[in-house]
Design an enzyme around this catalytic site. Structure first.
Site, mmCIF file in Angstrom:
data_model
loop_
_atom_site.group_PDB
_atom_site.id
_atom_site.type_symbol
_atom_site.label_atom_id
_atom_site.label_comp_id
_atom_site.label_asym_id
_atom_site.label_seq_id
_atom_site.Cartn_x
_atom_site.Cartn_y
_atom_site.Cartn_z
ATOM 1 C CG HIS A 193 7.824 24.151 15.033
ATOM 2 N ND1 HIS A 193 8.385 24.413 16.384
ATOM 3 C CD2 HIS A 193 7.171 23.064 15.131
ATOM 4 C CE1 HIS A 193 8.251 23.289 17.240
ATOM 5 N NE2 HIS A 193 7.470 22.588 16.461
ATOM 6 C CE LYS A 210 7.372 17.010 22.069
ATOM 7 N NZ LYS A 210 5.907 16.621 22.157
ATOM 8 C CE LYS A 246 6.661 18.167 17.855
ATOM 9 N NZ LYS A 246 5.585 17.080 18.080
ATOM 10 C CG ASP A 287 6.379 13.974 19.427
ATOM 11 O OD1 ASP A 287 6.046 12.845 18.856
ATOM 12 O OD2 ASP A 287 5.639 14.911 19.589
ATOM 13 C CD GLU A 305 5.136 13.381 22.812
ATOM 14 O OE1 GLU A 305 5.898 13.946 23.181
ATOM 15 O OE2 GLU A 305 3.913 13.931 22.252
ATOM 16 C CG ASP A 341 0.882 13.358 21.469
ATOM 17 O OD1 ASP A 341 -0.637 13.461 21.877
ATOM 18 O OD2 ASP A 341 1.313 14.057 21.047
ATOM 19 C CE LYS A 368 -0.272 17.029 22.213
ATOM 20 N NZ LYS A 368 0.160 16.680 21.121
ATOM 21 C CD GLU A 404 4.417 19.128 24.177
ATOM 22 O OE1 GLU A 404 5.397 18.989 23.468
ATOM 23 O OE2 GLU A 404 3.176 18.039 23.876
#
Ligand SMILES: [Mg+2]
Length: 379
Positions: free
Chosen positions: A22, A166, A168, A197, A223, A248, A272, A326
């Protein structure tokens, strides 16, 4: 009748493999680390919880710091205390341990699981009751190429696992990131949509230049494009009224939430549990958002089924969770720590309805993934 008390608190670090590497803005990962906590009451009930972070780059905490803070400082403050006084216990932790929100959220999670199991009710009932029984889930595209991301998104939409996505960003220059995202959005146009994001890695001018193009490409939200401390920059982007701005990294405490709302610096709050120090604080933040007309999004620190269950109980209890979630952690990991892992179906995660968090720890998996040694030091 004997009072219910906290008898023992134990932690262990586990490293679980993930299905594919990732790419975050700062690093590429192939395993995810967790600190697992077991909190035993004198009535025999064992509450479980887990702490995890995207990485130490995200907030300064790691599984190693969480384990140390819980073992050395939090546990002695909680032993022999009554778990029913959860608010007072959290206040005690806050007064004696500064910061360390992720560690505190981990402790709170185990307290809620233990209380739910003691009372025979799911955690969402302890948080005030359900608003919804299933939560929409976005999948994060992070294959590394636009073609790979488009193919992956189309595959999910076709098979019905996920409907929206979403991406990255931040690994590349903002301009290249922006072009890549527009290409992905156009590649799936008419079938699905993305939110972007960059994890705070863009700058004001680069972001402003691309807002019209993001709007034209149908981007759902942007984001945390700017660094966490640039609240004025977020307010300027929000004022452009192009793509909704989500906070965030700028949003952790209830005080952050109030400031962002007052300064009109976000259209959406990414909630979160860990960054805010627990479920109760997350509910308070959602309340500030509700009062300010801000929508909420159910963010993730990429939890296993334990932390994901905790998030699901909270998010399912929040009326203004208008932007979905998510919560794909269990699907992203190659294995799990419980006998009844959470799964998504048709793009939705169903909220557990068994007592406590509603997941059953698999001791064999814990032993399999338990960290035995690191650089010659047993942890
Ligand atoms: Mg984020």
């Amino acid at each position: 009748m004997e009072k219910t008390k906290i008898k023992e608190i134990k932690t262990v670090i586990v490293d679980i493999p993930i299905k594919r590497p990732h790419q975050f803005s700062t690093e590429k990962v192939s395993t995810k680390s967790f600190v697992l906590i077991k909190l035993t009451l004198n009535n025999g009930v064992v509450g479980i919880g887990e702490g995890t972070t995207p990485g130490i780059w995200w907030s300064g905490e790691s599984v190693e710091t969480m384990k140390l803070v819980i073992d050395r400082y939090a546990a002695p403050l909680l032993l022999d205390e009554e778990p029913e006084y959860i608010e007072r216990l959290l206040q005690k932790l806050n007064r004696q341990i500064r910061g360390n929100a992720f560690a505190k959220a981990t402790v709170e999670m185990a307290l809620f699981d233990a209380l739910g199991k003691t009372y025979g009710v799911p955690v969402h009932q302890l948080l005030g009751g359900l608003h919804r029984e299933k939560i929409p889930v976005r999948w994060a595209l992070a294959s590394g190429t636009p073609e790979g991301d488009i193919e992956e998104a189309k595959g999910h939409v076709h098979s019905g696992t996920y409907a929206h996505f979403k991406t990255k960003s931040g690994h590349d220059a903002p301009e290249n990131d922006a072009r890549r995202n527009i290409r992905i959005a156009e590649g799936i146009r008419g079938r699905s949509t993305i939110g972007i994001d960059p994890n705070g890695s863009w700058d004001r001018i680069s972001t402003m230049k691309w807002m019209d193009a993001f709007f034209d490409a149908g981007i759902d939200f942007l984001e945390q494009p700017l660094p966490p401390e640039d609240i004025e920059g977020l307010a300027r982007l929000s004022a452009m009224k192009k793509v909704p701005i989500m906070a965030d990294e700028s949003l952790a405490s209830v005080q952050d939430a109030l400031r962002l709302a007052t300064e009109k610096a976000a259209d959406i709050f990414s909630l979160k549990i860990h960054k805010s120090g627990g479920m109760k604080n997350t509910m308070k933040i959602a309340g500030i958002a509700e009062a300010a007309g801000i929508s909420c999004f159910g963010g993730t620190s990429l939890e296993s089924s334990i932390g994901t269950a905790a998030c699901a109980h909270v998010y399912a209890s929040i009326p203004n969770l208008n932007e979905g979630s998510e919560l794909f952690g269990p699907d992203w990991l190659a294995d799990d720590l419980v006998k009844n892992p959470l799964t998504t179906k048709d793009g939705f995660l169903f909220v557990p309805d068994r007592p406590g968090l509603g997941v059953e720890l698999d001791e064999q998996k814990v032993e399999e993934y338990r960290r035995k040694e690191e650089k010659g030091v047993l942890i």
